[in-house]
Design a protein around this motif. Structure first.
Motif, short mmCIF file in Angstrom:
data_model
loop_
_atom_site.label_atom_id
_atom_site.label_comp_id
_atom_site.label_asym_id
_atom_site.label_seq_id
_atom_site.Cartn_x
_atom_site.Cartn_y
_atom_site.Cartn_z
N GLN A 7 24.25 33.85 43.63
CA GLN A 7 25.31 33.84 42.72
C GLN A 7 26.74 34.59 43.50
O GLN A 7 27.66 33.94 43.94
CB GLN A 7 25.48 34.46 41.53
CG GLN A 7 24.77 33.33 40.39
CD GLN A 7 24.83 33.98 39.01
OE1 GLN A 7 24.75 35.03 38.92
NE2 GLN A 7 24.96 33.01 38.10
N GLU A 8 26.41 35.90 44.08
CA GLU A 8 27.35 36.62 44.77
C GLU A 8 27.65 35.76 45.97
O GLU A 8 28.89 35.87 46.36
CB GLU A 8 26.77 37.72 44.92
CG GLU A 8 27.88 38.63 45.55
CD GLU A 8 27.39 40.14 45.80
OE1 GLU A 8 28.21 40.96 46.48
OE2 GLU A 8 26.42 40.58 45.32
N LYS A 9 26.89 35.20 46.78
CA LYS A 9 27.10 34.63 48.09
C LYS A 9 28.03 33.41 47.79
O LYS A 9 28.93 33.19 48.49
CB LYS A 9 25.84 34.22 48.83
CG LYS A 9 25.95 33.68 50.23
CD LYS A 9 24.76 33.56 51.03
CE LYS A 9 24.85 32.72 52.25
NZ LYS A 9 23.63 32.37 52.79
N GLY A 10 27.43 32.61 46.84
CA GLY A 10 28.11 31.37 46.55
C GLY A 10 29.26 31.43 45.94
O GLY A 10 30.55 30.76 46.41
N LEU A 11 29.53 32.46 45.04
CA LEU A 11 31.08 32.74 44.73
C LEU A 11 31.90 33.10 45.65
O LEU A 11 33.03 33.02 45.55
CB LEU A 11 30.91 33.93 43.45
CG LEU A 11 31.74 33.95 42.58
CD1 LEU A 11 32.46 32.87 41.88
CD2 LEU A 11 31.66 35.35 41.57
N SER A 12 31.59 33.93 46.43
CA SER A 12 32.17 34.73 47.50
C SER A 12 32.86 33.69 48.51
O SER A 12 34.04 33.57 48.60
CB SER A 12 31.52 35.77 48.40
OG SER A 12 31.12 36.72 47.62
N ALA A 13 31.98 32.56 48.69
CA ALA A 13 32.60 31.39 49.54
C ALA A 13 33.46 30.60 48.81
O ALA A 13 34.54 30.23 49.50
CB ALA A 13 31.35 30.70 49.92
N VAL A 14 33.26 30.41 47.65
CA VAL A 14 34.36 29.73 46.62
C VAL A 14 35.51 30.47 46.54
O VAL A 14 36.64 29.92 46.83
CB VAL A 14 33.75 29.26 45.21
CG1 VAL A 14 34.60 28.68 44.29
CG2 VAL A 14 32.38 28.33 45.48
N LEU A 15 35.46 31.58 46.39
CA LEU A 15 36.77 32.53 46.06
C LEU A 15 37.54 32.61 47.49
O LEU A 15 38.96 32.47 47.48
CB LEU A 15 36.31 34.01 45.52
CG LEU A 15 35.75 33.99 44.09
CD1 LEU A 15 35.23 35.45 44.01
CD2 LEU A 15 36.61 33.34 43.31
N LYS A 16 36.81 32.53 48.47
CA LYS A 16 37.29 32.55 49.86
C LYS A 16 38.20 31.27 49.97
O LYS A 16 39.40 31.36 50.67
CB LYS A 16 36.52 33.04 50.82
CG LYS A 16 37.33 33.25 52.46
CD LYS A 16 36.13 33.64 53.34
CE LYS A 16 36.85 33.57 54.61
NZ LYS A 16 35.96 34.13 55.71
N ALA A 17 37.38 30.10 49.96
CA ALA A 17 38.01 29.01 50.06
C ALA A 17 39.38 28.71 49.03
O ALA A 17 40.23 28.06 49.48
CB ALA A 17 36.66 27.76 49.75
N ALA A 18 39.10 28.94 47.87
CA ALA A 18 40.45 29.07 47.05
C ALA A 18 41.43 30.04 47.08
O ALA A 18 42.69 29.85 46.60
CB ALA A 18 39.76 29.20 45.45
N GLY A 19 41.22 30.89 47.94
CA GLY A 19 42.23 32.00 48.38
C GLY A 19 42.35 33.13 47.29
O GLY A 19 43.61 33.71 47.14
#
Length: 185
Positions: free
Chosen positions: A62-74
């Motif tokens: 969850q942390e890895k996936g969430l981190s990627a999403v948050l980075k992509a969303a700015g």
């Protein structure tokens, strides 16, 4: 049902903590904007919803996936850190309730009241402004509108402010007319 109640309690605690931190950093507006971006992403992506709501994912996944999403969303800073904490604490399932509770706290501090408007078609800018002005007069507070389009209404509006609901939809008027006609026969 127990998860909803627990989710609500968890949401209020986490939202209160986030609000206090955001207020201390003078970042309530930016955190609220970041949470809105995340919520929009959550609504638009089945994969993100699955990551957030599926308890079979590990904390690390969850942390890895969430981190990627948050980075992509700015999404960064306090909002990013907070969402990661939700994942680490296995509370990501409550994120939508946390966002709603945070918005409510932010609106209350600004002297606003949350209002949900459901219409058969999107409201024009003039209609939206007229509705805001009318609600401001009636409530004595500035309404923050969330507009939802529901073609099943046929016409009219349904406005929800807190526990109050004003239903001027054509569908409801037709149902009421049908009921009156049945009682008269």
């Amino acid at each position: 049902m127990a998860r909803t109640i627990a989710g609500s309690t968890v949401a209020e605690r986490y939202a209160g903590a986030l609000f206090d931190l955001a207020r201390a950093d003078n970042a309530v507006g930016s955190v609220e904007a970041s949470l809105e971006i995340f919520q929009k992403s959550l609504r638009e992506s089945d994969d993100l919803r699955r990551l957030v709501l599926n308890p079979t994912f590990s904390i690390a996944e969850q942390e890895k996936g969430l981190s990627a999403v948050l980075k992509a969303a700015g999404i960064e800073g306090l909002a990013r850190d907070f969402l990661i904490v939700l994942a680490k604490n296995r509370r990501l399932f409550a994120v939508e309730n946390v966002i709603a509770a945070f918005r409510s706290l932010a609106a209350k501090e600004r002297g606003e009241v949350e209002a949900e408007v459901i219409s058969a078609m999107p409201l024009s800018e003039a209609q939206t402004q007229e509705l805001v002005d009318t609600l401001r007069q009636k409530l004595g507070k500035t309404p923050k509108l969330t507009a939802i389009v529901d073609s099943k209404l046929l016409g009219g509006l349904v406005v929800r402010v807190g526990s109050q609901m004003i239903d001027t939809s054509l569908r409801t008027k037709l149902k009421n007319l049908e009921k009156v006609m049945k009682e008269a026969s």
